[in-house]
Each structure stands twice: as C-alpha cells, then as structure tokens.
Design a protein around this motif. Structure first.
Motif: not given
Length: 945
Positions: A140, A143, A154, A209, A213, A219, A222-224, A226-227, A240
């Motif tokens: 995370q 990115i 992603i 997703d 960024v 964000t 959401r990133l956490t 999606s990972i 990525i």
C-alpha cells in the motif's frame, strides 16, 4: 565400583567355533580382539556380545510388540554380566537406495536444508534479479508513493501463459461481480458467452478496481480493500497497471521477481529435499539420472538388414504386427526390409525409431488401382522407454534396461532439485553446489561464511552452522575429507560406510554405550590411521566402551587391552590364547605376538621380477577426479596400486581399466569412465576380477557349491557300482532338489520351530539327524564315505581323500593353498568371515586353468586377514605371477606393498586434490619420492627390515 561393574564378564561362549570360553573385557577401555581369520573373533564380538545386547533390548518390548519384530535367538553362552547398551558398526554397506547419500546418512543435508529455508536469498531464474516479497502494508505504501496522482488499474492474475477457451472462467468472474478483465494486455468488458481462442496461450487478469491514487482517507481505505481482494483472487500476487503510460508493476506476499512477476512459494526445508515433491526435479523424480535408450545398443551393426535382425529388440523377421508396420513404412519410403540399415532413408529411420502417424496412397501399376495405407507406429525407442517405465514385470524392465544407458538428467543437471530450489543462494552458492564440494572444502566454506552473512542471517543461522561444522569435522577426523555430500551411499566401500557411521555416532555424543567395530581401518591409508585411532579414543574418553575386531599393527599397539583368539582357525581355533595390555603380548608364544615383536615377519623378496617386457598403456583417463593421466602397466609382474583413500585408485582400475578389458574379452556392456586410448590388449588373453562382494546370502550356499567342486563330487558318486545299478543321476546327490534330499527338512539339515512370540528355535532334523539326505541316498558310499560325510570333511581331509581324482583335487588344493584348510566343505556361506569369503572367491578363480597370460585384479585382498594369512595369500599370488601372469592389487597394507614388483602411486590427496600419478616403479625407487605419502611409510617399513 565393584569388579562386576568394571568389566564385561562372558561365561561359557560356544557360538560357532568358540570352545566354551570365559573372557573378562574391561569397560570404558579401547579393546582390540585379534587372531587369525576364522579363529572366532567375530563370533565372540558380534555373534555373542552384540547378539545378546540386541536380544536384551528387544526383550524390553511387550510380547505383543515382539511378535512383529521377530525374536532374536539367544546366543549359545551361559551368561554375560556388565553389558551396556550395544551399538555395532559393521562393514555392511549402507542403504542401497539411490535416494540415500552421504548427506542424508550423516544428517548434514537435513541441517543444510534448514539453513537454506531460513537464511538464504532467492533469485529469479528468468532474470537473475533478487526476489522480493512485501506485506500488504508495504504494498500500500509503495503504491501511494510511486503512483501518486496517477490513474491505475489493480489487476489480479488468474491465468498465466496457458491454452484454453476459458468460457466457464469468464462466467465465474462475472458472477462474482466483476465487470472488466484484461486478456493478453487488452482491457475488455465481460460479456455473456465470452471466450478466447483455445489453441493459443493466454494471460488473463481480473480488473479488481480503477482509481486515482491520492493520500485521502477514503482512497486509502478503498486501496486497502482492493489489495486484499486482488491478493485473494491472484493467489498472493497483484499487478498495478498505470492507465496512461501502460507501465506494469508486480507485487507479491511471496517471493517474486520484480520484472517478470515469477513467484516462488516461501521456502521450507522440504523445498530443498529431493525426496519430496516440493523440492524434487519433476523429470527425474529427484534421482539426478534417467535411463535413456542408446541407439548403438538398439542397432549394433548398421550393415545388417532389418529382416536379418539389425534391430536387436525385435530380432529377425517374424510374421507379427510390428513387422507388418515396418513393411508399410518401407512401401511409403521406397526401401526394402532386406536393405542394410545404413542405406534406409533418414526420414524412414526416424519413424522406425521415434514413431509417427501418417496416411498415404500407393498406386499399383499392374492392377491400375490405388490403395490407402496408414502408418500408426509407436517407434522402437518409445516402446522400450514405455516398457521400462510402465511394466510391472522385473524381467521386462531388465530387458528394456539392456538397450538403455543411465545418463544425468538434462533438466536438473544431476542436482536432483527443481529449478526454483536451485535459485536460493547463500554467499552465491546454491544447496546443490555445496553438496558437490569435497568435505574439506565445505568445512572451509562454513568457516568463511560467517563474514558474508548479515547480522539477521547470522542470528538465525548460528546454531545450525555450529551443528553442520561439528558434524563435518567428525567426518574429517576419520579420514573422509575427499567425500562429497551428494555421493550416493551405494557407491561407498565397506570401510567408508563404516567410518561414516562411526563419525555419526561420535557426533551423537552418547555416554555409557558399548561400541563394537569390525575392522574400521579397511581401505584407509596409513596416513589416516592415526586420525581413526584418535576418533576411537575420543569415543572411549567420553565414557564409552569400545571393542574393535582388528588386525592392524598400529591399532593393536594403541589399545588398552588386547584379546588374541586362536591358536589356529576354524575348528582348531575358538580359544583365548592371550590377553592383556599390548606390552604383555611379548610374554606369550602366539603368532600375533611373534609378528608384533618382529620374531616373525613377511619377507621382502630378494629381487624384483623383470616382467616379460610387454605393457598395457592406458591414456587420457579423466573419470571422477583423475587429471588426464596416462598409466603404463608392466605385464608379467605383481603390480600394486596405492594412494590415500579417495585418490582415484578405484576409478582408474575398477571403473576404467577393468570395464575396458572386460568388454574386450567378454563383450561386457559396462561403460568405462572417460579415456582416450588403450594400447597392448593383444599382450594378455583374459581378465579376472576378484572383488569384495559376499559369496552367498543363503545357508544353502557353501564352499563346495560356490567353487563348483560339489558338482564334480556328485558326478563321482553317480559312477559308483551301487549308484549305477539304481540308476541315480547327479541330481540325486543334491540337497536343493527333490529326489535324494530329506523332504522333512528339504535338504537344510535343520528345522526351524516357531515359538510364536518367543525366538524361533533351530533344531537338527529328526528324520535325517542333520545329514540333509534320505536313507537311500546315504547308502551310496565312495571309499566308505556317504555324500553327507564328504560335506562334513575339512578341506585338509578332503584333499587327501580325493588325491587320485585330479578334477576335484585341483579345486580343493587351491582352497588349501589360500589357507582355508580348516573349513568344512559344507559350511554355510553365511557363517564364513569376510576374509574367508574373499579367499573362497580367490580360490575359485585360481583353480581355473591359467594361461600364463591372464590379468588378475584384486581389490584389497587383505581385508579381514591376519599377518599369517597375508603371508599365505602372498605365497599363492607369487606362484601365479611366477607362471607369467600379471597380478594387480589395489592395497593400503604395507606388508603387501613391500612385496610387489611395481608400484603405481596415485595422489597426493583424496578427492579433487588427487588423481595424479605421484610415482611409479619398484618399491626401492618409490621410497626416493619426497611428495608421496605411501613412499614415506614404505621407507620406514623397508628400513625396519
């Protein structure tokens, strides 16, 4: 301490030839048991003391457990007091499994696997870059740092370079709520019934997703998520994709190549095991070698035609399906089965050997029609390979092996491990490279390694490195510097296997144990003998009792207590003729004492033989550690091949010279080690190899059957008048076939009475009283003796008895000449000592008529022999050489080396530091050499005379 606890007391031992002896053996001392070969040393040490120790251990189990173990027979002894737990270290070679190596027996390889699993660095096999692995939090952060302000996709990789239409996969992805996929680099919307070309390879990723960024709370949350989703679907790998530049980055929880995205599972000890599917090379199943069809064995003579049997596996023409197919191939490629193989078109030969499917038409000019033909041929090579791999029949597998060669696996290069396992490295070396090092070099590698490790790696590895270094040091202490961990255990000699087990035992640091060893100095050069003695002394010093059955002079002199058994061998031995410290030996009038004190000695010949002037010259030998050497063997002499253990003696003689000679005279197929040329084969007319393998594993084998003299004796019995009247044939006098034998015991002379969970008891057969034959057979007599009486005779008695029958007398006289006059003709092979068994083999070969031009090869013939036995043996070998034959002996024993006419010394060290000719010439010439270890010890031996 009481006297009872200070000593091991043996009362009334009567095993084999022991004469109801009582013996007191001091505990926590180094005790040597010596005496003539066959005098009863092993009967006392192994068959009495060790057997009783084993039996007592098994008695501690419950009756229920004992019935599965099979009971051990109580040795014929009144009682043994003061016995500790017993460990026997015998010469029996270790496991014959191809998966067993020096590393696995000593457990060093297990520690190496642990070291690599915990402290190695992984590298990509595609690019050579160091592999990386990240936690979700690190991914995370990377990115957020690298793609700040950029639009990214992603992706979760689900298919990597595989064929298929993947319709079901697309449906499954759609049902999980995803709208887009990336197929072969192209972003596509998921549609109903979507599929791709099934015959092309594809890369498919799910688009998890799409976002810009930014370092905002929304964000990041959401990133956490999606990972985590991407990792779940991509099996711990995500990608990525920068939407604007098209740049791709891989991230993985496992080890991963940053460029190509190749990932390895996290290493475990079995990642480096060639016995586990997780580590073994899938092509050779972790064996390091595969069997491959050798076309020269399939078609030995390409001037012959297929019809006359040029293709050996299928033989000459027969009316079978396989030949019908070959005729069809012949029509297709316009040749005949009567043509020589070398004239057949290459394309046709390719189909015959490797198979093929093809339809074709042939038009007949006479009939004016065309016919359709179909070739469906598996190919000779594939047929042999499939028979070898898939057949359950041993005989079919043996048949297939005749046309195959064992070659190193081309995928793993003989390292046994899969590609990814070989790319974990410590100090730039993978585990296979460490396994291939000589132990001496490996010890040095671990000394230097401490400076190369990071602080974290060293902390993890510290204890493992200690264990590895200690175990390697014990192996070096017993003189095994030249071995490598990947050396297969079935290629070890008896002495090497025994010393490895000794080193393992020293490493285990047990206390209060009784160790019994059987001639540990076998195959050991004088230089390494002191190391071995020090190892045994260290076992004693930590509180163990050590009993060694040994003939070596140095070992006898260094012992705390010596027990001499004799006075002679066989039924004339079995008594304690002296015991005490080595200094006390001189007070006794025994053969051992005479040789130790120098009263008796093996004489050095007054002059050396000149030979017949002819030679065999072997050039360019490079097998194993040989350094492209050229060796000249002078004929008509006794040649000694010497050198420290592991210097290359066996490679030169047993693996190069003998296979060449054997193939030349007897068409043997064993492939010799690499060499360039050999000259002088016409100067000899046959080769005989006498090695150390045992002569018989069953009680039915005995010296009479092994030497072949029993067949002659049986034929003689059929010629007696009574036998001829009754029409008896030789089979009547065999205890292995029905007819003349006692059927109650089936010719064994003994019956085994099963006692359920008590040990089985062996008793003489009540029908024949142990005579093996039935009443009718025993009625036939020659000179008043029945066939059973003959088997009970000693060799000495039988030589006299058969002196007027030359065929029988010659074979028996040879057994007498090699010093075996005391054994009986019918003595079970399983009760012969190692030295006796080898001399029976020697006598069998010597009794064959020699041509005066024979080349004899003997590998350490002094194994298990006392000084007096060596004197007798050398007398026999001298007679052979005097007749013009050549006798080549691989040997470490100085009593033999000083008697030969020509020495070839290989060295200077073992392993890769060996393999060179250090010196060659007569013993008197050799001792002038300053570099050779053999010369140094031989100089002392000849000076002492």
């Amino acid at each position: 301490m009481t006297n009872h606890e200070d000593n091991i007391q043996v009362k009334g031992a009567r095993v084999h030839n022991l004469k109801n002896i009582d013996v007191t053996i001091p505990r926590e001392k180094l005790v040597v048991i010596t005496g003539l070969s066959g005098s009863g040393k092993s009967s006392l040490a192994f068959d009495t003391i060790y057997a009783e120790g084993q039996r007592r251990y098994i008695e501690t189990f419950s009756a229920y457990a004992r019935q599965f173990l099979g009971g051990l027979e109580r040795p014929d002894v009144d009682k043994i007091d003061g016995l500790s737990p017993v460990i026997a270290i015998e010469q029996k070679t270790t496991s014959k499994s191809p998966r067993s190596t020096v590393g696995t027996i000593t457990e060093i390889y297990d520690f190496l696997r642990l070291l690599y699993a915990r402290a190695s660095d992984a590298y990509s096999y595609a690019t050579g870059e160091k592999m990386v692995s990240y936690s979700d939090a690190q991914i995370q952060e990377l990115i957020l740092a690298e793609f700040q302000g950029k639009r990214i996709n992603i992706l979760s990789p689900v298919i990597r370079s595989r064929k298929g239409h993947y319709r079901e996969l697309f449906e499954h992805i759609s049902k999980q709520g995803f709208a887009k996929v990336r197929v072969d680099g192209e972003l596509l919307d998921l549609e109903k019934g979507m599929k791709v070309d099934r015959y092309k390879t594809h890369d498919i990723e799910i688009v998890i997703d799409r976002l810009v960024v930014e370092r905002t709370e929304q964000t990041i949350k959401r990133l956490t998520e999606s990972i985590q989703t991407a990792m779940y679907h991509g099996e711990d790998v995500l990608m990525i994709l920068d939407q604007d530049s098209g740049e791709l980055r891989f991230f993985s929880r496992n080890l991963m190549c940053p460029t190509t995205g190749i990932s390895y599972p996290n290493p475990e000890p079995n990642t480096f095991s060639f016995n586990s599917p997780k580590g073994m090379c899938p092509h050779c199943s972790g064996l390091g070698s595969v069997y491959q069809v050798n076309l020269k064995k399939v078609i030995a003579d390409d001037t012959k035609s297929i019809k006359s049997g040029a293709i050996l596996p299928i033989g000459p023409y027969k009316n079978t399906w396989i030949f019908k197919q070959l005729e069809t191939i012949a029509q297709r490629f316009d040749f005949k089965l009567t043509d020589a193989v070398k004239d057949i078109p290459a394309q046709a030969m390719d189909i015959i050997l490797n198979g093929g499917n093809e339809k074709f038409q042939v038009s007949s000019k006479t009939l004016g029609i065309t016919r359709d033909y179909k070739i469906e041929f598996e190919g000779i090579v594939h047929f042999i390979t499939n028979q070898y791999k898939e057949s359950n029949s041993n005989s079919i597998q043996r048949w297939a092996k005749e046309y195959m060669d064992k070659v190193a696996c081309e995928h793993c290069g003989g390292s046994r491990l899969k590609e990814s396992s070989l790319h974990f490295k410590i100090n730039q070396k993978n585990i296979a490279e460490l396994s291939a090092m000589d132990l001496g070099d490996l010890a040095q590698f671990f000394v230097d390694l401490k400076d190369s490790l990071t602080e974290k790696q060293f902390k993890i590895a510290e204890e493992i490195l200690k264990e590895i270094s200690t175990r390697i040091q014990f192996l070096l202490d017993v003189g095994l510097t030249y071995l490598a961990l990947n050396r297969s255990s079935k290629t070890l000699s008896g002495g090497e296997a025994q010393r490895i087990r000794l080193a393992t035992q020293i490493g285990s640091q047990l206390v209060g144990v009784l160790y019994i060893l059987d001639e540990p100095s076998i195959g050991l050069h004088q230089r390494d003998n002191n190391r071995l003695i020090r190892s045994l002394e260290s076992l004693r010093d930590i509180g163990n009792s050590v009993i060694v059955v040994e003939h070596d002079k140095d070992m006898i002199l260094k012992a705390d207590h010596v027990i001499d058994i004799g006075p002679k061998a066989g039924r004339h031995g079995g008594e304690i003729i002296s015991q005490g410290s080595p200094k006390d030996l001189s007070n006794f009038n025994t053969l051992t004492a005479d040789y130790i004190s120098g009263v008796k000695e093996i004489e050095v010949p007054k002059k050396r033989r000149k030979g017949n002037g002819k030679t065999i010259t072997l050039s360019g030998c490079t097998g194993n550690n040989l350094k492209n050497i050229t060796v000249e063997f002078p004929l008509g002499k006794m040649i000694g091949v010497t050198g420290v253990s592991g210097s290359g003696k066996s490679t030169l003689i047993n693996e190069t010279l003998y296979p060449i000679l054997n193939a030349h005279f007897f068409n043997a197929v064993k492939k010799p080690m690499p060499y360039t040329k050999i000259k002088g084969l016409k100067n000899i007319d046959k080769v005989i190899d006498i090695n150390q393998s045992p002569i018989g594993r069953t009680p039915r084998s005995n010296p009479a059957t092994y030497t072949g003299v029993f067949s002659e004796i049986r034929s003689l019995f059929t010629q007696t008048p009574e036998s001829m009247i009754r029409g008896y044939k030789p089979g009547r006098f065999s205890f292995n076939v029905k007819g003349g034998r006692c059927e109650t015991c089936q010719g064994a002379g003994m019956r085994v009475i099963e006692m359920n969970f008590l040990p089985d008891v062996t008793v003489a057969c009540e029908t024949c009283q142990g005579k093996r034959f039935n009443r009718e057979t025993l009625e036939i007599r020659y000179k008043g003796k029945s066939i059973s009486d003959i088997l009970e005779m000693t060799i000495n008695e039988s030589v006299e008895f058969f002196e007027n029958i030359p065929k029988i007398h010659r074979k028996l006289a040879t057994l007498q000449d090699v010093g075996l006059g005391y054994i009986t003709l019918g003595q079970q092979s399983t009760t012969l000592s190692g030295g006796e068994a080898q001399r029976v083999k020697l006598a069998t070969e010597l009794s064959k008529r020699d041509t005066g031009n024979t080349f004899y090869i003997l590998d350490e013939p002094t194994t298990g022999l006392h000084f007096e036995d060596i004197r007798v043996l050398m007398g026999v070998l001298n007679k052979l050489t005097d007749k013009g034959n050549t006798v080549l002996i691989i040997e470490h024993n100085l009593d033999v080396i000083k008697m030969v006419d020509h020495i070839i010394d290989i060295g200077p060290e073992g392993g890769k530091s060996g393999g060179r000719i250090m010196a060659s010439g007569t013993p008197e010439e050799i001792i002038k050499n300053t570099e050779s270890y053999t010369a140094k010890y031989l100089r002392d031996e000849l000076k002492a005379k």
